[in-house]
Design a protein around this motif. Sequence first.
Motif, PDB file in Angstrom:
ATOM      1  N   ARG A  11      -6.186   0.372  -4.907  1.00  0.00           N
ATOM      2  CA  ARG A  11      -6.841  -0.927  -4.748  1.00  0.00           C
ATOM      3  C   ARG A  11      -7.730  -0.929  -3.508  1.00  0.00           C
ATOM      4  NH1 ARG A  11      -1.719  -3.488  -7.021  1.00  0.00           N
ATOM      5  NH2 ARG A  11      -0.825  -3.167  -4.964  1.00  0.00           N
ATOM      6  N   GLU A  12      -7.184  -0.418  -2.397  1.00  0.00           N
ATOM      7  CA  GLU A  12      -7.973  -0.358  -1.164  1.00  0.00           C
ATOM      8  C   GLU A  12      -9.148   0.608  -1.322  1.00  0.00           C
ATOM      9  OE1 GLU A  12      -7.633  -2.092   1.794  1.00  0.00           O
ATOM     10  OE2 GLU A  12      -6.080  -3.292   0.815  1.00  0.00           O
ATOM     11  N   THR A  13      -8.872   1.730  -2.003  1.00  0.00           N
ATOM     12  CA  THR A  13      -9.913   2.740  -2.196  1.00  0.00           C
ATOM     13  C   THR A  13     -11.095   2.176  -2.977  1.00  0.00           C
ATOM     14  OG1 THR A  13      -8.269   4.500  -2.162  1.00  0.00           O
ATOM     15  CG2 THR A  13     -10.380   5.027  -3.179  1.00  0.00           C
ATOM     16  N   ALA A  14     -10.774   1.466  -4.060  1.00  0.00           N
ATOM     17  CA  ALA A  14     -11.847   0.924  -4.904  1.00  0.00           C
ATOM     18  C   ALA A  14     -12.741  -0.017  -4.102  1.00  0.00           C
ATOM     19  CB  ALA A  14     -11.241   0.192  -6.102  1.00  0.00           C
ATOM     20  N   VAL A  15     -12.127  -0.842  -3.243  1.00  0.00           N
ATOM     21  CA  VAL A  15     -12.950  -1.763  -2.452  1.00  0.00           C
ATOM     22  C   VAL A  15     -13.735  -0.997  -1.392  1.00  0.00           C
ATOM     23  CG1 VAL A  15     -12.966  -3.907  -1.130  1.00  0.00           C
ATOM     24  CG2 VAL A  15     -11.170  -3.523  -2.821  1.00  0.00           C
ATOM     25  N   ALA A  16     -13.074  -0.042  -0.753  1.00  0.00           N
ATOM     26  CA  ALA A  16     -13.744   0.720   0.306  1.00  0.00           C
ATOM     27  C   ALA A  16     -14.885   1.555  -0.246  1.00  0.00           C
ATOM     28  CB  ALA A  16     -12.738   1.618   1.028  1.00  0.00           C
ATOM     29  N   MET A  17     -14.701   2.072  -1.456  1.00  0.00           N
ATOM     30  CA  MET A  17     -15.710   2.935  -2.064  1.00  0.00           C
ATOM     31  C   MET A  17     -16.738   2.143  -2.872  1.00  0.00           C
ATOM     32  SD  MET A  17     -15.176   6.173  -1.514  1.00  0.00           S
ATOM     33  CE  MET A  17     -14.740   5.805   0.154  1.00  0.00           C
ATOM     34  N   GLY A  18     -16.411   0.897  -3.172  1.00  0.00           N
ATOM     35  CA  GLY A  18     -17.280   0.119  -4.048  1.00  0.00           C
ATOM     36  C   GLY A  18     -17.230   0.633  -5.471  1.00  0.00           C
ATOM     37  N   THR A  19     -16.093   1.218  -5.854  1.00  0.00           N
ATOM     38  CA  THR A  19     -15.969   1.726  -7.228  1.00  0.00           C
ATOM     39  C   THR A  19     -15.005   0.838  -8.009  1.00  0.00           C
ATOM     40  OG1 THR A  19     -14.243   3.237  -6.465  1.00  0.00           O
ATOM     41  CG2 THR A  19     -16.462   4.125  -6.637  1.00  0.00           C
ATOM     42  N   GLU A  20     -14.912   1.123  -9.278  1.00  0.00           N
ATOM     43  CA  GLU A  20     -14.114   0.279 -10.160  1.00  0.00           C
ATOM     44  C   GLU A  20     -12.625   0.636 -10.054  1.00  0.00           C
ATOM     45  OE1 GLU A  20     -13.490  -0.555 -14.895  1.00  0.00           O
ATOM     46  OE2 GLU A  20     -15.028   0.890 -14.270  1.00  0.00           O
ATOM     47  N   LEU A  21     -11.790  -0.386 -10.037  1.00  0.00           N
ATOM     48  CA  LEU A  21     -10.343  -0.163 -10.028  1.00  0.00           C
ATOM     49  C   LEU A  21      -9.893  -0.057 -11.482  1.00  0.00           C
ATOM     50  CD1 LEU A  21      -7.696  -0.124  -8.326  1.00  0.00           C
ATOM     51  CD2 LEU A  21      -7.574  -2.584  -8.725  1.00  0.00           C
ATOM     52  N   LYS A  22      -9.291   1.092 -11.842  1.00  0.00           N
ATOM     53  CA  LYS A  22      -8.943   1.310 -13.246  1.00  0.00           C
ATOM     54  C   LYS A  22      -7.438   1.437 -13.422  1.00  0.00           C
ATOM     55  CE  LYS A  22     -11.471   4.946 -12.833  1.00  0.00           C
ATOM     56  NZ  LYS A  22     -12.165   6.232 -13.022  1.00  0.00           N
ATOM     57  N   LEU A  23      -6.703   0.386 -13.083  1.00  0.00           N
ATOM     58  CA  LEU A  23      -5.251   0.450 -13.258  1.00  0.00           C
ATOM     59  C   LEU A  23      -4.940   0.431 -14.751  1.00  0.00           C
ATOM     60  CD1 LEU A  23      -3.879  -1.839 -10.416  1.00  0.00           C
ATOM     61  CD2 LEU A  23      -4.341   0.609 -10.402  1.00  0.00           C
ATOM     62  N   PRO A  24      -3.860   1.086 -15.156  1.00  0.00           N
ATOM     63  CA  PRO A  24      -3.587   1.197 -16.593  1.00  0.00           C
ATOM     64  C   PRO A  24      -3.211  -0.151 -17.215  1.00  0.00           C
ATOM     65  CG  PRO A  24      -1.741   2.029 -15.313  1.00  0.00           C
ATOM     66  CD  PRO A  24      -2.827   1.744 -14.333  1.00  0.00           C
ATOM     67  N   GLU A  25      -3.559  -0.288 -18.434  1.00  0.00           N
ATOM     68  CA  GLU A  25      -3.138  -1.477 -19.173  1.00  0.00           C
ATOM     69  C   GLU A  25      -1.710  -1.207 -19.626  1.00  0.00           C
ATOM     70  OE1 GLU A  25      -4.468  -3.758 -23.104  1.00  0.00           O
ATOM     71  OE2 GLU A  25      -6.112  -2.798 -21.988  1.00  0.00           O
ATOM     72  N   ILE A  26      -0.828  -2.148 -19.379  1.00  0.00           N
ATOM     73  CA  ILE A  26       0.572  -1.864 -19.679  1.00  0.00           C
ATOM     74  C   ILE A  26       0.960  -2.455 -21.031  1.00  0.00           C
ATOM     75  CG2 ILE A  26       2.957  -2.109 -18.884  1.00  0.00           C
ATOM     76  CD1 ILE A  26       1.711  -2.452 -16.031  1.00  0.00           C
ATOM     77  N   THR A  27       1.324  -1.573 -21.948  1.00  0.00           N
ATOM     78  CA  THR A  27       1.833  -2.024 -23.246  1.00  0.00           C
ATOM     79  C   THR A  27       3.109  -1.248 -23.528  1.00  0.00           C
ATOM     80  OG1 THR A  27       0.428  -0.368 -24.277  1.00  0.00           O
ATOM     81  CG2 THR A  27      -0.399  -2.625 -24.289  1.00  0.00           C
ATOM     82  N   VAL A  28       4.090  -1.951 -24.051  1.00  0.00           N
ATOM     83  CA  VAL A  28       5.363  -1.286 -24.328  1.00  0.00           C
ATOM     84  C   VAL A  28       5.658  -1.391 -25.819  1.00  0.00           C
ATOM     85  CG1 VAL A  28       7.824  -1.210 -23.784  1.00  0.00           C
ATOM     86  CG2 VAL A  28       6.183  -1.984 -22.056  1.00  0.00           C
ATOM     87  N   LYS A  29       5.999  -0.260 -26.372  1.00  0.00           N
ATOM     88  CA  LYS A  29       6.378  -0.242 -27.785  1.00  0.00           C
ATOM     89  C   LYS A  29       7.892  -0.366 -27.847  1.00  0.00           C
ATOM     90  CE  LYS A  29       5.654   3.466 -30.289  1.00  0.00           C
ATOM     91  NZ  LYS A  29       5.057   4.633 -29.659  1.00  0.00           N
ATOM     92  N   GLU A  30       8.372  -1.454 -28.481  1.00  0.00           N
ATOM     93  CA  GLU A  30       9.822  -1.650 -28.537  1.00  0.00           C
ATOM     94  C   GLU A  30      10.321  -1.421 -29.958  1.00  0.00           C
ATOM     95  OE1 GLU A  30      10.060  -5.553 -26.812  1.00  0.00           O
ATOM     96  OE2 GLU A  30      10.145  -4.744 -24.785  1.00  0.00           O
ATOM     97  N   CYS A  67       0.809  -1.218   0.000  1.00  0.00           N
ATOM     98  CA  CYS A  67       0.000   0.000   0.000  1.00  0.00           C
ATOM     99  C   CYS A  67       0.841   1.267   0.000  1.00  0.00           C
ATOM    100  CB  CYS A  67      -0.938   0.016   1.202  1.00  0.00           C
ATOM    101  SG  CYS A  67      -2.314  -1.104   0.972  1.00  0.00           S
ATOM    102  N   LEU A  68       2.176   1.100   0.000  1.00  0.00           N
ATOM    103  CA  LEU A  68       3.040   2.275  -0.064  1.00  0.00           C
ATOM    104  C   LEU A  68       3.184   2.706  -1.519  1.00  0.00           C
ATOM    105  CD1 LEU A  68       5.814   1.142   2.425  1.00  0.00           C
ATOM    106  CD2 LEU A  68       4.264   3.073   2.742  1.00  0.00           C
ATOM    107  N   SER A  69       2.056   2.810  -2.210  1.00  0.00           N
ATOM    108  CA  SER A  69       2.072   3.151  -3.628  1.00  0.00           C
ATOM    109  C   SER A  69       0.681   3.628  -4.003  1.00  0.00           C
ATOM    110  CB  SER A  69       2.421   1.906  -4.455  1.00  0.00           C
ATOM    111  OG  SER A  69       1.414   0.926  -4.302  1.00  0.00           O
ATOM    112  N   VAL A  70       0.634   4.388  -5.087  1.00  0.00           N
ATOM    113  CA  VAL A  70      -0.663   4.882  -5.537  1.00  0.00           C
ATOM    114  C   VAL A  70      -1.553   3.699  -5.928  1.00  0.00           C
ATOM    115  CG1 VAL A  70      -1.847   6.323  -7.226  1.00  0.00           C
ATOM    116  CG2 VAL A  70       0.348   7.043  -6.299  1.00  0.00           C
ATOM    117  N   TRP A  71      -0.984   2.739  -6.617  1.00  0.00           N
ATOM    118  CA  TRP A  71      -1.790   1.576  -6.992  1.00  0.00           C
ATOM    119  C   TRP A  71      -2.325   0.856  -5.749  1.00  0.00           C
ATOM    120  CZ3 TRP A  71       1.233  -1.280 -11.527  1.00  0.00           C
ATOM    121  CH2 TRP A  71       1.187  -0.452 -12.667  1.00  0.00           C
ATOM    122  N   GLY A  72      -1.473   0.755  -4.743  1.00  0.00           N
ATOM    123  CA  GLY A  72      -1.867   0.067  -3.511  1.00  0.00           C
ATOM    124  C   GLY A  72      -3.056   0.734  -2.843  1.00  0.00           C
ATOM    125  N   VAL A  73      -2.954   2.035  -2.651  1.00  0.00           N
ATOM    126  CA  VAL A  73      -4.085   2.699  -1.996  1.00  0.00           C
ATOM    127  C   VAL A  73      -5.292   2.775  -2.927  1.00  0.00           C
ATOM    128  CG1 VAL A  73      -2.897   3.956  -0.171  1.00  0.00           C
ATOM    129  CG2 VAL A  73      -3.055   4.977  -2.418  1.00  0.00           C
TER     130      VAL A  73
END
Lengths: 342, 797
Positions: B183-202, B175-181
């Motif tokens: 994740r907790e926020t989405a569950v606490a709020m009952g809202t959707e967790l919208k973490l970015p989709e990771i794609t790398v252009k090489e 939870c020492l990260s934006v993603w971590g909190v």
Amino acid sequence: MDIRENLAQIGEEMRKEMESADALAALEALRVKVLGKKGSLTALLRGMGQLSPEERPKMGQMINEAREKMTAMLDEKQKELAQKEKEFRLIAETIDVTEPRDLPEIGAEHPMNLVLNEVLDCFTSMGFSVVEGPEVELDLYNFELLNVPKNHPARDAQDTFYIDDNVVLRSQTSPVQARTMLTQKPPIRIVCPGRVFRADEVDATHSPVFHQIEGLVIDKDVTMADLKGTLDAFAKRLYGQDIEVRFRPSFFPFTEPSAEVDLTCFNCHGKGCRVCKGTGWIEVLGCGMVNPKVLEMCGIDSTVYSGFAFGIGVERITMLRYGIKDMRLLYEGDLRFLKQFR
Amino acid sequence: MKVSMKWLKQYADIPVSPAEYESRMVMTGTGVEGTEPIAPELEGVVVGKVLTCRDHENSDHLHVCTVDVGEAEPLQIVCGAPNVKEGILVPVAKIGAKLPGGVTIKKGKMRGVESSGMLCSGPEIGVPVELYPSVGTAGLLIFREDYPVGTDVKPIFGLDDTVIDFEILANRPDCLSVWGVARETAVAMGTELKLPEITVKEVGGDIHDYAKVDVLESELCPRYAAKVIKNVRIGESPYWLRQYLYAAGMRSINNIVDITNFIMLETGHPMHAFDLSKVRGNHIIVRKAEQDEKLTTLDGKEYSLNGTELMICDEQGPTGLAGIMGGEESEITEGTQAVLFECAAFDRASIRVTARSLGIRTEASGHFERGVSPATVMDALNRACQMVNELDAGDVVSGVIDCYPNPVKPVTLTVSCARMARRAGVDIAPEEMEEILNKLLFTVSRNGDEMVVTAPAFRQDVEQEADICEEVLRYAGYERIPITHLRGETPMGGLNSTGRRESILRGQLTGMGFYESMTFSFISPKTIAALDLKDSDPRNEPLMIRNPLGEDTSCMRTTLLPGLFKTLATNIKNGNESGKLYELGTIYDAKNRTADGLPTETHELALGMYGGQADFYALRGVVEALCKQAGIRTTVASCDAAYLHPGRRAALIADGECLAVVGEVHPDTAEKFDLSGRVYVATVNLPRFFAKTQPMGEVKAIARFPAVTRDLALVMRETQQVGPLMEALRTGCGKMLEDIRMFDVFRGVQIGLGNKSVAFSLTFRASDHTLTEEEITRLTEKALKISKEQFNAVLRA
């Protein structure tokens, strides 16, 4: 003079003198003067020898009747005077009941002991035994058996004083838990008050020496609801029937689940004030269900037994109880502070 | 941990007020220290365009400008900045605007010319250079982009954001990260967790042609992953990135370094960027330091290593302290062409020990000490490459180096729903448990009461059923825990016997007017030396603390006296005229060890008294009274405690053992402890005291035959102690001597110089008859004989 006349005269004189008598001593003198061995009436009685044998009994009876009458009168008067004298004396003895005097001094126990006594009374009445343990403690009991291995980050929160690699000044009263579990079979129901040490510099809210009360219950089917019930009873007993307990999720290595416990602010009764920073709640202690790993390390079968533990900061609840703003007052021993407690 | 609310909301909606959000997070286990607007004091500052700019007629440096702020009429503003000129877009504080530091802008005149506002520099509106590059205090902040005049500047600088300060529990490093909190926020709020989709252009190529990594200490470095960026285009980061870093309390450096910091804040994975051209042999070697190896870190400090530290090295030597700080040599600079991104997991204990021993604490070491999951390393590394793509900071070379010899297996537990509900004491249905765990990204398969639960890769704290129980209970709600009472057999509670006895002692001392004080358990060894105890006294060798706060508190007390003296001195110094104080506390004997090898801890009682009625006899009386109430018969004898007045010190003895020492403080000792006036102290050895304590027995019958009292005045030498004489009379006269009391001491020429006449009252009584005159005479004569023969004390003529 005829005895009869004499008698009348003696009676008359005595009455007069008696009426004017204003002190018990004068009355007593009169009694002697008339009825004493050398008294006038006694003399009269003595003079009866001159009388004829027929007259004697009559006169004798007369004198005796007079004597009885006089005695009764004197007794009556004596009572009256005694009453008067007593009243005089009481008036004369009047003192100024408002004058001040130095009080015999009754001391007082230290405020933390006053609070500790209340807390221990509360838990002992619920069947908890008071157990104590060493303040200079093995790292094993203070940390390892409580699921805090060496170099665990949880050790950072407690800056510990070390004697050597294996011996510490205990940073919490929890090692008494471990010691008890290792030596005693469940059911266990104990409270462990005592001194603990952390390397904090002294300021208004920190002290390198402070006190905790640890509680531990191990039995079959002990639940977190029992923990809440026990702490609820404690809170109501100490702070009043309207006090509620609130559990908040928290973390301690030796309990799982863990909770931070808030009580209804006893200053504002939940409305929100300076003491509770407007929240209506005051954080008072930490607790939780004993971590099964701790039970196992201490030789208790965690599939059979469960339990809870809690830890109360004595300084904190003492400061809250008496509105003490600076922790240093507790250790300075200034009588101007200590004399306020009772 | 401080996080930008905007950043957080990007990943989880927060459709409630900050107060409500705070409360919901707290009640589900994510502490919140506070929320604060990033610029609470900035108001009324807008974008303005300088339309005209002329010199002030009465000044050699001021300018008079007309400024368009989107209102009907342009404003006339006097400005002293050297870089003011026609056509620039600048922040304008209008009349009534509020600036940091509590400044409010008012209409005014400057050297006779009216000014309706202020053109601002960056610092004047709380915008540091790292947030918006400008000339700082040297002149106005000039916008480099085109903004409509009249626009509020706060959103431009990201100063309309709120910062939340989270308090993350020790078991939740994830939870020492934006993603971590989030994740907790989405569950606490009952809202959707919208973490970015990771794609790398090489851009192709093979990383293995660019770099090589060897991990020699896979225990201490369970995973080391690297990507290479070529054609690096070093530059400044876009505003949004600088704003996020600023909200978290970090400075923007350049796009590549900012990306690594951004990744650490967002994912909780500290990263490091090496200038690949400075990595000799293009070869990273993770190994322990060699004895006395040297490293200069990014901050320019040189460290000499002892061989236990985990190092990141190249073919010629160390380039960084693993997980703590990079080396100066391989730092990213303007000229960097190729970058090696490191994302690794290190053993937390090793990082902790190294950081402590070198005295370095960085954001990175903080993360590693608390635990970084090896399983999620690649997500962070790829996200960093995605950022390189997004910021166009370079070209990502294809392929990855991933040294991960022992992949962490996901934790899978079989748990019982009923058992967890029982532990919690809350009636939570298995369906609800399953739902909560799913929301927390656990994988769950349930068969009736039994659930097989797999923890998500980022969770390293889940080890047992109790942990799953806590997860369920956090989101089922701690407020659902009912209040029940212990059901088992109630044991007999109560204080232990020492506790009971000490409680009685405290009560008696309170009744005698004493106040209890408490002092620290540690004292200065100097204060023990100041007591001048005998060389053989074990109290001279206290237990020493290895890491004391200071010399004053460096050893454990072997006696309560130094603490008591300090308390008495404080009271005397504070002008408290008289005092009766005591402390009942632990003393530590380092010489006698317990079975565990620990020092013996015992309790001592120390009493002190000064002023008022205080004298030697008063304090001795207090201790004697305590003994009497404990059923202990004591005798008084002189003693040799050097800290006490040689003519006014005594020991209380019971059965040949010393229970207490009492006396007036020696003037030399008093001086050492800043005690002025006469001070009396006593110490009671409580283990001995309690060992001698007699329980109350049967009551004695009240004597039915009369007592006879005889008063004797005995003349004796001044040096003759009364105590032993009385003791001899008590034993010598037998049990018919019921009581002996001393009631007067007389000195005068009549009885000769150097003599004293001591008057005693002897009470005789027999339990079975009225004493005869002969018996009384015989007893009296016996008393006189003892006095004469043993003490040379004779009846006063």
